[in-house]
Design an enzyme around this catalytic site. Structure first.
Site, PDB file in Angstrom:
ATOM      1  CB  THR A   1      -0.961   0.013   1.220  1.00  0.00           C
ATOM      2  OG1 THR A   1      -1.751   1.186   1.159  1.00  0.00           O
ATOM      3  CG2 THR A   1      -0.219  -0.016   2.549  1.00  0.00           C
ATOM      4  NE  ARG A   2      -0.578   5.975  -4.211  1.00  0.00           N
ATOM      5  CZ  ARG A   2      -1.787   6.211  -4.712  1.00  0.00           C
ATOM      6  NH1 ARG A   2      -2.456   5.261  -5.330  1.00  0.00           N
ATOM      7  NH2 ARG A   2      -2.328   7.402  -4.629  1.00  0.00           N
ATOM      8  CG  ASN A   3      -3.476   5.356  -0.111  1.00  0.00           C
ATOM      9  OD1 ASN A   3      -3.153   6.524  -0.314  1.00  0.00           O
ATOM     10  ND2 ASN A   3      -4.002   4.589  -1.027  1.00  0.00           N
TER      11      ASN A   3
END
Ligand code: PPS
Length: 571
Positions: free
Chosen positions: A199-201
């Site tokens: 994930t990048r969040n």
């Protein structure tokens, strides 16, 4: 001999490009006589994942035959599935000075030796072909396409790598394990099934629900792989995200997960990115991989249409899952049912059920504009961390960038604003007037296009530092070129507010005022290349504020900017 292949496909012998001490000492000596290549941030990420085997079976930057094969059929020459080019881009000059068969010293931006690369081939980049094959678009609003056309060098250089040192990191060292180290931990803990989640969040409630369901479904533990290399421009920085993850992991069952950072430079290529992520997770020993809807999506194109359909990444990875050797756990959008007070997958709920949802980008937008985030969307601990790092506009720094002709009134308006901000007194204020900068920062520069650009970039850099540290920068250069202004806007908007105020007083009025007598000198030919007389001024197309001071007092003109700042919540 091909350099970018291993004998076994995904799941074969792990790649580890780090050499032993003796070899390292020898390479260090040899490197002194080799040409140097200094890597940028994206290349450093690629090198790290190549070196640790996260990109296994690649054992170097791709050679031309593999690159072309990947573009054409998503496979290396040996038929092994590989979705994206992992190439070392170099400049025209570098390409002219290096030949296939030669070795080069690969260094970090400070000159620290990281690897020796045995160059096999060098070839020109066909940007259009690569963009269309990899991203399926030439639209520059796609971050991958933008990188390819704007930042990437004109040539690629392929070849095997011998790595002496991984790129240096000074943060979160205990959370940066290689695939081999992670797999050893599984062994020690007796983990047989592991779900990978990249994930990048920050992990909001829907992502949390998704990972919990995936773990239950696969009867597996969880490997959380937050991407901390390069993500989509505008994403929360990884320090903030890490503080959020540390809050969220308290809610997982104890000893059921490992949190490990991934120095991946995402290309945001939607389905092709998803395949790469699944391969990386496989290399980290995962047996299952979560693909949510819109995986690795770069958002909307220039016409407001999504670059990729929301299920495209999922369909492609499912098709290829047995070849990758990982089970894909697809998830539809997770939505919240307010009456039931629970999350469900969108495809599970009867039609007309009342649902609400806030996407990660909705949450980003709310945080940036200082709006409330409901508890069902993300945990209050995460909101607190996000708000601390990304305060609402009234606590953010900002830059007021006044641009316009000499004599238009920029400096006077800047002085009024300076006093007003000091009166308000809740942030440090810095005035970077054209003349002051020319005297102190740019005294060696002329008024050529090149020098004006350097001057304006310097102002932009200083203003961005002030903005980042939550101060107010007031800049008042002529800044005649649109592209330089746009460049500065981009840097500053990443760390706070940017308010471009075009002081649009017509040249006739500026010349009539001519307080410094410069227009008269320019007309008399005593000053060459004077803006508006015999040098260009490109009018800003869509500044936040445009003010013609012909019939306004300085206070009235400044008021226009103050009102705008009030409207946007900065003051
Ligand atoms: S730029 O283009 O942004 O780098 O210019 P800047 O640093 O703002 O400098 C503008 C002031 O320098 C004086 N000056 C000139 N202006 C324009 N063209 C030429 N050739 C030139 N030579 C000197 C001029 O007084 C500008 O002052 P302001 O405050 O804008 O009136």
């Amino acid at each position: 001999m091909k350099t970018a292949l291993l004998v076994e496909p995904h799941g074969g012998n792990p790649v580890n490009l780090l050499v032993d001490e003796d070899r390292s000492a020898l390479l260090k000596e040899i490197s002194l006589s080799l040409p140097d290549i200094s890597l940028n941030d994206r290349q450093l990420c690629d090198l790290e994942l190549l070196a640790t085997g996260a990109f296994s079976p690649l054992d170097g930057f791709m050679v031309r035959s593999d690159y072309e094969s990947v573009l054409d059929r998503m496979r290396l020459q040996s038929d092994i599935l590989w979705p994206l080019p992992i190439c070392l881009d170099i400049s025209d000059t570098q390409a002219r000075n290096i030949e296939g068969g030669q070795s080069v010293a690969i260094r970090d931006p400070e000159g620290f030796l990281l690897a020796v690369m045995h160059v096999e081939d060098i070839w020109p980049v066909d940007r259009e072909k690569e963009a269309l094959r990899v991203y399926n678009t030439l639209d520059r609003s796609h971050p991958g396409v933008d990188y390819l056309f704007r930042k990437s060098g004109d040539f690629y250089m392929g070849g095997r790598l011998e790595v002496l040192s991984l790129p240096l990191h000074f943060d979160f060292k205990q959370l940066r394990m290689s695939p081999e180290e992670i797999k050893n931990i599984y062994g020690k803990l007796g983990w047989q099934r592991v779900v990978g989640f990249q994930t990048r969040n920050p992990i909001h409630r829907p992502q949390f629900e998704m990972t919990i369901r995936a773990m239950r479904q696969a009867k597996a533990n969880l490997l959380l792989l937050p991407v901390v290399g390069m993500t989509k421009p505008g994403d929360f920085d990884h320090y903030t995200r890490l503080r959020c993850y540390r809050e969220v992991i308290k809610d997982y069952p104890p000893d059921s997960f490992i949190l490990n950072l991934l120095s991946l430079a995402m290309r945001m290529a939607g389905p092709r990115d998803a395949v790469l992520h699944a391969i990386i997770s496989k290399n980290y020993g995962c047996t299952h991989f979560i693909i949510g809807h819109d995986h690795a999506s770069p958002g909307m194109d220039g016409n407001g249409k999504p670059f990729y359909a929301s299920d495209e990444a999922c369909l492609l990875t499912k098709d290829l899952s047995s070849e990758i050797g990982i089970r894909i756990l697809p998830f539809e959008e997770m939505v919240y049912l307010p009456f039931e007070d629970e999350y469900r997958s969108f495809d599970e709920i009867p039609a007309e059920t009342q649902t609400v949802s806030l996407s990660a980008s909705d949450i980003r937008e709310r945080i940036r504009t200082g709006r409330r985030i409901p508890e069902w969307a993300t945990s209050p601990d995460v909101v607190r961390e996000l708000q601390r790092a990304y305060p609402p506009p009234k606590k953010q720094g900002f830059t007021v960038f006044l641009t316009g002709l000499s004599g238009a009134g920029k400096s006077t308006i800047a002085k009024v604003l300076y006093s007003r901000f000091l009166e308000i007194g809740n942030r440090p204020v810095t005035l970077l007037d054209g003349d002051i900068v020319r005297r102190n920062l740019s005294s060696e520069l002329s008024f050529s296009k090149e020098h004006r650009d350097i001057n304006v970039r310097r102002i932009g850099f200083v203003a961005s530092e002030i903005t980042k540290n939550r101060g107010i920068a007031i800049c008042a250069p002529i800044a005649p070129y649109e592209s330089t202004r746009a460049e500065i806007r981009k840097i500053i908007e990443e760390c706070g507010g940017f308010i471009e105020a075009h002081v649009a007083t017509p040249i006739e009025e500026c010349e009539k005022r001519d307080r410094k007598g410069m227009y008269a000198k320019a007309r008399a030919g005593l000053i060459k290349g004077f803006t508006g007389v015999n040098d260009p001024y490109e009018i800003p197309e869509s500044p936040e504020v445009r003010i013609d001071t012909t019939d306004l007092t300085p206070d009235e003109a400044a008021q226009e900017i103050l009102l705008f700042l009030g409207q946007k919540g900065f003051i």
